[in-house]
Design a protein around this motif. Structure first.
Motif, PDB file in Angstrom:
ATOM      1  N   PHE A  15       9.018   5.132  -0.982  1.00 11.35           N
ATOM      2  CA  PHE A  15       9.440   4.185   0.064  1.00 11.35           C
ATOM      3  C   PHE A  15      10.487   3.204  -0.462  1.00 11.35           C
ATOM      4  N   GLY A  16      11.092   3.584  -1.580  1.00  8.45           N
ATOM      5  CA  GLY A  16      12.158   2.758  -2.153  1.00  8.45           C
ATOM      6  C   GLY A  16      11.634   1.426  -2.666  1.00  8.45           C
ATOM      7  N   ALA A  17      10.364   1.410  -3.075  1.00  6.27           N
ATOM      8  CA  ALA A  17       9.747   0.139  -3.487  1.00  6.27           C
ATOM      9  C   ALA A  17       9.175   0.264  -4.889  1.00  6.27           C
ATOM     10  N   LEU A  65       4.521  -2.716  -3.351  1.00 10.28           N
ATOM     11  CA  LEU A  65       3.600  -2.025  -2.438  1.00 10.28           C
ATOM     12  C   LEU A  65       2.189  -2.630  -2.540  1.00 10.28           C
ATOM     13  N   ALA A  66       1.790  -3.001  -3.756  1.00 10.99           N
ATOM     14  CA  ALA A  66       0.455  -3.603  -3.929  1.00 10.99           C
ATOM     15  C   ALA A  66       0.382  -4.937  -3.171  1.00 10.99           C
ATOM     16  N   ILE A  67       1.423  -5.711  -3.242  1.00  9.68           N
ATOM     17  CA  ILE A  67       1.426  -7.009  -2.534  1.00  9.68           C
ATOM     18  C   ILE A  67       1.437  -6.768  -1.028  1.00  9.68           C
ATOM     19  N   ALA A  68       2.296  -5.853  -0.592  1.00  5.48           N
ATOM     20  CA  ALA A  68       2.385  -5.568   0.854  1.00  5.48           C
ATOM     21  C   ALA A  68       1.033  -5.117   1.384  1.00  5.48           C
ATOM     22  N   PHE A  69       0.305  -4.316   0.577  1.00  9.82           N
ATOM     23  CA  PHE A  69      -1.003  -3.842   1.034  1.00  9.82           C
ATOM     24  C   PHE A  69      -1.894  -5.012   1.438  1.00  9.82           C
ATOM     25  N   THR A  70      -1.958  -6.046   0.610  1.00  9.42           N
ATOM     26  CA  THR A  70      -2.897  -7.152   0.906  1.00  9.42           C
ATOM     27  C   THR A  70      -2.489  -7.893   2.181  1.00  9.42           C
ATOM     28  N   LEU A  71      -1.211  -7.838   2.515  1.00 11.85           N
ATOM     29  CA  LEU A  71      -0.733  -8.541   3.716  1.00 11.85           C
ATOM     30  C   LEU A  71      -0.962  -7.737   4.997  1.00 11.85           C
ATOM     31  N   THR A  72      -1.356  -6.484   4.845  1.00  7.51           N
ATOM     32  CA  THR A  72      -1.633  -5.694   6.061  1.00  7.51           C
ATOM     33  C   THR A  72      -2.988  -6.058   6.662  1.00  7.51           C
ATOM     34  N   ASN A  73      -3.833  -6.695   5.881  1.00 11.39           N
ATOM     35  CA  ASN A  73      -5.142  -7.093   6.411  1.00 11.39           C
ATOM     36  C   ASN A  73      -4.940  -8.340   7.292  1.00 11.39           C
ATOM     37  N   PRO A  74      -5.327  -8.287   8.569  1.00  6.17           N
ATOM     38  CA  PRO A  74      -5.106  -9.445   9.454  1.00  6.17           C
ATOM     39  C   PRO A  74      -5.822 -10.708   8.977  1.00  6.17           C
ATOM     40  N   ALA A  75      -6.816 -10.542   8.092  1.00  3.00           N
ATOM     41  CA  ALA A  75      -7.516 -11.725   7.576  1.00  3.00           C
ATOM     42  C   ALA A  75      -6.659 -12.517   6.589  1.00  3.00           C
ATOM     43  N   LEU A 119      -1.953 -14.528  -3.200  1.00  2.00           N
ATOM     44  CA  LEU A 119      -1.747 -15.427  -4.347  1.00  2.00           C
ATOM     45  C   LEU A 119      -1.416 -14.573  -5.564  1.00  2.00           C
ATOM     46  N   ILE A 120      -0.173 -14.669  -6.016  1.00  2.00           N
ATOM     47  CA  ILE A 120       0.221 -13.796  -7.126  1.00  2.00           C
ATOM     48  C   ILE A 120       0.639 -14.616  -8.348  1.00  2.00           C
ATOM     49  N   GLY A 121       0.468 -14.020  -9.494  1.00  2.00           N
ATOM     50  CA  GLY A 121       0.927 -14.631 -10.727  1.00  2.00           C
ATOM     51  C   GLY A 121       2.290 -14.075 -11.072  1.00  2.00           C
ATOM     52  N   VAL A 122       3.230 -14.966 -11.378  1.00  2.00           N
ATOM     53  CA  VAL A 122       4.588 -14.535 -11.741  1.00  2.00           C
ATOM     54  C   VAL A 122       5.110 -15.449 -12.846  1.00  2.00           C
ATOM     55  N   THR A 123       5.825 -14.872 -13.797  1.00  2.00           N
ATOM     56  CA  THR A 123       6.468 -15.714 -14.807  1.00  2.00           C
ATOM     57  C   THR A 123       7.976 -15.484 -14.879  1.00  2.00           C
ATOM     58  N   LYS A 124       8.463 -14.439 -14.227  1.00  2.00           N
ATOM     59  CA  LYS A 124       9.897 -14.127 -14.339  1.00  2.00           C
ATOM     60  C   LYS A 124      10.562 -14.235 -12.968  1.00  2.00           C
ATOM     61  N   THR A 125      11.726 -14.840 -12.915  1.00  2.00           N
ATOM     62  CA  THR A 125      12.413 -14.984 -11.622  1.00  2.00           C
ATOM     63  C   THR A 125      12.768 -13.597 -11.056  1.00  2.00           C
ATOM     64  N   GLU A 154      11.683  -9.649  -6.829  1.00  2.00           N
ATOM     65  CA  GLU A 154      11.167  -8.314  -6.494  1.00  2.00           C
ATOM     66  C   GLU A 154       9.958  -8.427  -5.562  1.00  2.00           C
ATOM     67  N   ASN A 155       9.045  -9.308  -5.897  1.00  2.00           N
ATOM     68  CA  ASN A 155       7.814  -9.423  -5.121  1.00  2.00           C
ATOM     69  C   ASN A 155       8.072  -9.898  -3.694  1.00  2.00           C
ATOM     70  N   LEU A 156       9.092 -10.730  -3.531  1.00  2.00           N
ATOM     71  CA  LEU A 156       9.437 -11.176  -2.174  1.00  2.00           C
ATOM     72  C   LEU A 156       9.851  -9.987  -1.305  1.00  2.00           C
ATOM     73  N   GLY A 157      10.340  -8.944  -1.947  1.00  2.00           N
ATOM     74  CA  GLY A 157      10.743  -7.731  -1.231  1.00  2.00           C
ATOM     75  C   GLY A 157       9.566  -6.987  -0.625  1.00  2.00           C
ATOM     76  N   ALA A 158       8.336  -7.393  -0.980  1.00  2.00           N
ATOM     77  CA  ALA A 158       7.141  -6.750  -0.405  1.00  2.00           C
ATOM     78  C   ALA A 158       7.121  -6.931   1.111  1.00  2.00           C
ATOM     79  N   LEU A 159       7.651  -8.035   1.565  1.00  2.00           N
ATOM     80  CA  LEU A 159       7.561  -8.345   3.004  1.00  2.00           C
ATOM     81  C   LEU A 159       8.277  -7.305   3.860  1.00  2.00           C
ATOM     82  N   ARG A 160       9.348  -6.782   3.325  1.00  2.00           N
ATOM     83  CA  ARG A 160      10.109  -5.818   4.135  1.00  2.00           C
ATOM     84  C   ARG A 160       9.364  -4.492   4.305  1.00  2.00           C
ATOM     85  N   LEU A 161       8.354  -4.257   3.477  1.00  2.00           N
ATOM     86  CA  LEU A 161       7.579  -3.016   3.593  1.00  2.00           C
ATOM     87  C   LEU A 161       6.603  -3.038   4.765  1.00  2.00           C
TER      88      LEU A 161
END
Ligand SMILES: NC(=O)c1ccc[n+]([C@@H]2O[C@H](COP(=O)([O-])OP(=O)(O)OC[C@H]3O[C@@H](n4cnc5c(N)ncnc54)[C@H](OP(=O)(O)O)[C@@H]3O)[C@@H](O)[C@H]2O)c1
Length: 324
Positions: A254-256, A261-271, A276-282, A287-294
């Protein structure tokens, strides 16, 4: 960015940043750059706390916020409250110590750990509620509470429910959040899910060597590879590690990336109100913000992720002194 109203001053962003073993691994300048980018891209919630293995995290976060020149009204704070020294130290004393380290006069949400059976539950709920009445926090939330405890707390507090329920939830660890007890709670609409451990501490994003170092081993000088990660509730980590290449493969179709894809998965749950993700690199944050487009193509990839399910467990009570 997507936002969801959870009854705070403003809607919460679909991605939020966790601070355990992230900000404390960065220089002040690096952390300031990361936080600036997060706010610029619309992330408005940071989860902070005092950590047993990284006790300087709140000060590091505050210093980076000052360096970044971000104003308090530009972001919301969720503060973890533990029960390690409770009731000797009251929740208000613990919260005030964190406010001092964070150099702020209030947080938006206190994220209260699950009380043990020995705790006087009704008095404890009143103490949490008092934090809100005193203006220490605007609202309350919970970390790893059982659904029955949340219902009982609402009864004690005349229907005042936690705005956020933080639970481990990722593409592999789904069963706890999706079981009927939590599903009923979230369907009521009174509380929303804050999905945590979305990348299994980085394993789902490809950091396959990571593992847990428990407090007793840490005290003896053992140190984690790259960073420490949460305990393996249910003993399913090896299965998750083994399934990561499959996640990567599906994501690629899916070009991801696997992380997206792991982040997008959690956002598919209506609950889910926020992942909440851990990130240390810009670069990883971008990249992770790109989850929304999936999310638009979720009907296509969701069924393919079924094979990654494991049977995880709800985490046992954690206390760096008494339990591991
Ligand atoms: N309620 C609970 O039981 C529970 C359990 C665990 C965590 N939490 C909460 O959830 C927050 C986040 O959890 P977490 O940091 O443990 O786990 P996570 O979000 O599952 O994983 C974070 C790690 O993944 C790596 N990562 C992130 N984006 C990436 C990308 N695009 N590509 C490759 N690697 C990437 C980062 O490694 P690098 O930093 O090395 O780049 C980062 O440290 C914590 O701060 C904590 O408050 C709660």
């Amino acid at each position: 960015m997507l936002y969801r109203d959870i009854g705070l001053d403003r809607p919460v962003s679909a991605l939020s940043l966790g601070s355990w073993n992230t900000f404390s691994r960065l220089s002040r300048r690096e952390c300031a750059g990361l936080l600036s980018l997060a706010v610029e891209r619309g992330i408005n919630l940071f989860d902070v706390g005092y950590y047993w293995d990284k006790p300087d995290t709140e000060e590091a976060f505050a210093a980076a916020m000052r360096t970044a020149g971000l104003r308090r009204e530009q972001y919301m704070l969720a503060l973890k409250l533990w029960l390690w020294n409770y009731p000797e130290q009251s929740l208000a004393e613990q919260a005030k110590a964190s406010l001092r380290r964070l150099d702020v006069d209030h947080v938006d949400v206190v994220m209260v750990s699950r009380p043990t059976p020995e705790v006087d539950f009704a008095a404890f709920c009143e103490e949490v509620d008092a934090l809100v009445r005193a203006g220490i926090a605007r609202a309350w939330g919970v970390t790893n509470w059982e659904p029955e405890q949340i219902e009982a707390a609402c009864a004690v507090l005349n229907g005042r429910s936690p705005c956020l329920v933080q639970l481990q939830y990722n593409v592999a660890r789904r069963n706890v959040v999706e079981d009927a007890r939590y599903a009923r709670l979230f369907a009521s609409g009174q509380s929303a899910l804050c999905a945590a451990f979305v990348l299994e501490g980085g394993i789902l994003a490809g950091h396959l060597d990571r593992d847990r170092v428990n407090p007793s081993d840490f005290a003896r000088g053992e140190r984690p590879r790259e960073r420490n990660i949460a305990r393996d509730a249910g003993g399913v980590r090896e299965q998750i590690r083994a399934s990561q290449p499959r996640l990567r493969e599906i994501a690629r179709a899916f070009g991801a990336s696997a992380a997206q894809l792991a982040i997008a998965f959690t956002l598919t749950n209506p609950a889910t109100a926020t992942a909440l993700i851990g990130v240390t690199k810009t670069t990883n944050l971008e990249e992770n913000l790109g989850a929304l487009r999936l999310l638009d193509s979720q009907q296509e990839w969701l069924p393919l992720l079924e094979s990654l399910r494991v049977t995880a467990a709800h985490p046992r009570l954690f206390d760096p002194v008494k339990h591991e």
